[in-house]
Design a protein around this motif. Structure first.
Motif, short mmCIF file in Angstrom:
data_model
loop_
_atom_site.label_atom_id
_atom_site.label_comp_id
_atom_site.label_asym_id
_atom_site.label_seq_id
_atom_site.Cartn_x
_atom_site.Cartn_y
_atom_site.Cartn_z
N UNK A 55 61.59 53.11 31.43
CA UNK A 55 62.14 54.00 32.52
C UNK A 55 63.63 53.82 32.64
N UNK A 56 64.41 54.86 32.68
CA UNK A 56 65.69 54.65 32.65
C UNK A 56 66.28 55.33 34.14
N UNK A 57 67.08 55.09 35.12
CA UNK A 57 67.52 55.57 36.16
C UNK A 57 68.74 56.35 35.77
N UNK A 58 68.73 57.62 35.96
CA UNK A 58 69.87 58.33 35.77
C UNK A 58 70.70 58.42 37.02
N UNK A 59 70.02 58.44 38.04
CA UNK A 59 70.84 57.99 39.53
C UNK A 59 70.00 57.21 40.28
N UNK A 60 70.53 57.26 41.78
CA UNK A 60 69.68 56.67 42.68
C UNK A 60 68.37 56.87 42.51
N UNK A 61 68.22 58.40 42.82
CA UNK A 61 67.03 59.10 42.95
C UNK A 61 66.37 59.66 41.92
N UNK A 63 64.99 59.55 37.64
CA UNK A 63 64.90 58.72 36.39
C UNK A 63 64.12 59.37 35.68
N UNK A 64 64.09 59.04 34.26
CA UNK A 64 63.27 59.46 33.42
C UNK A 64 62.34 58.39 32.79
N UNK A 65 61.11 58.43 32.28
CA UNK A 65 60.19 57.56 31.85
C UNK A 65 59.41 58.16 30.75
N UNK A 66 59.01 57.18 29.83
CA UNK A 66 57.94 57.43 28.67
C UNK A 66 57.05 56.32 28.58
N UNK A 67 55.74 56.55 28.20
CA UNK A 67 54.54 55.77 27.93
C UNK A 67 53.55 56.17 26.83
N UNK A 68 53.19 55.42 26.12
CA UNK A 68 52.14 55.48 25.30
C UNK A 68 50.98 54.54 25.60
N UNK A 69 49.84 55.41 25.40
CA UNK A 69 48.44 54.46 25.58
C UNK A 69 47.64 54.82 24.26
N UNK A 70 47.06 53.72 23.78
CA UNK A 70 45.99 53.65 22.65
C UNK A 70 44.66 53.08 23.07
N UNK A 71 43.72 53.62 22.84
CA UNK A 71 42.28 53.16 22.78
C UNK A 71 42.49 51.66 22.14
N UNK A 81 47.62 58.77 23.51
CA UNK A 81 48.41 59.60 24.30
C UNK A 81 49.92 59.27 24.39
N UNK A 82 50.72 60.29 24.66
CA UNK A 82 52.00 59.86 24.94
C UNK A 82 52.71 60.93 25.98
N UNK A 83 53.36 60.22 26.88
CA UNK A 83 53.85 61.12 28.05
C UNK A 83 55.52 60.76 28.47
N UNK A 84 56.10 61.83 28.66
CA UNK A 84 57.42 61.69 29.21
C UNK A 84 57.54 62.57 30.62
N UNK A 85 58.35 62.03 31.36
CA UNK A 85 58.57 62.47 32.63
C UNK A 85 60.04 62.45 33.46
N UNK A 86 60.21 63.28 34.32
CA UNK A 86 61.40 63.23 34.94
C UNK A 86 60.79 63.07 36.48
N UNK A 105 52.53 65.67 28.48
CA UNK A 105 51.76 64.70 27.62
C UNK A 105 51.27 65.27 26.40
N UNK A 106 51.16 64.54 25.36
CA UNK A 106 50.80 64.91 24.01
C UNK A 106 49.72 64.02 23.80
N UNK A 107 48.78 64.27 22.67
CA UNK A 107 47.64 63.35 22.60
C UNK A 107 47.29 63.54 20.83
N UNK A 108 46.82 62.46 20.44
CA UNK A 108 46.33 62.51 18.95
C UNK A 108 45.42 63.31 18.57
#
Length: 135
Positions: A55-61, A63-71, A81-86, A105-108
């Motif tokens: 997660x990276x804070x662009x301002x006080x309020x 942020x952008x974040x990314x995560x991957x998850x694997x079985x 799956x992998x996701x990116x969010x603002x 979100x994208x998936x294999x």
């Protein structure tokens, strides 16, 4: 360290803006008798998913974040799956925090085939054969 619903994780603050970490969660899978639409489809066992996040804070309020998850158990969907969010967050009053996020979100292929494909053996008049990964 946090616990949110069926996910737990750990984040390490590299600096005041960047946080890196890992998360583990539970995916319930599905049983073919959960719903009429699933009858005849393969069951997908419950599984533990694990992966990195940042997660990276662009301002006080904002942020952008990314995560991957694997079985990681290998007996569930066996995909990733992998996701990116603002994310937007604001304090609306004492003890009240409001937030909103937008993301993708994208998936294999294995994940998509497990949850969304209909093999020929499970096809019926109201549910034709379908491959989630064929163009």
């Amino acid at each position: 360290v946090y616990w949110r619903g069926l996910e737990a994780g750990y984040g390490y603050a590299v600096n005041e803006r960047l946080e890196v970490g890992v998360a583990a969660g539970w995916n319930w899978g599905r049983e073919s008798d959960d719903d009429y639409e699933l009858r005849g489809l393969s069951e997908i066992d419950d599984t533990v998913e694990f992966g990195p996040k940042l997660s990276y804070a662009l301002t006080k309020n904002v942020s952008v974040s990314a995560q991957t998850k694997t079985d990681v158990t290998g007996n569930g969907h066996e995909g990733s799956t992998a996701n990116a969010r603002m994310n937007y967050r604001m304090v609306a009053g004492p003890g009240v925090v409001l937030g909103a996020n937008v993301g993708v979100t994208v998936a294999s292929e294995q994940y998509m085939e497990s949850f969304f494909s209909v093999p020929a053996a499970a096809a019926r008049a109201d549910r034709p054969r379908y491959s989630a990964c064929t163009a």
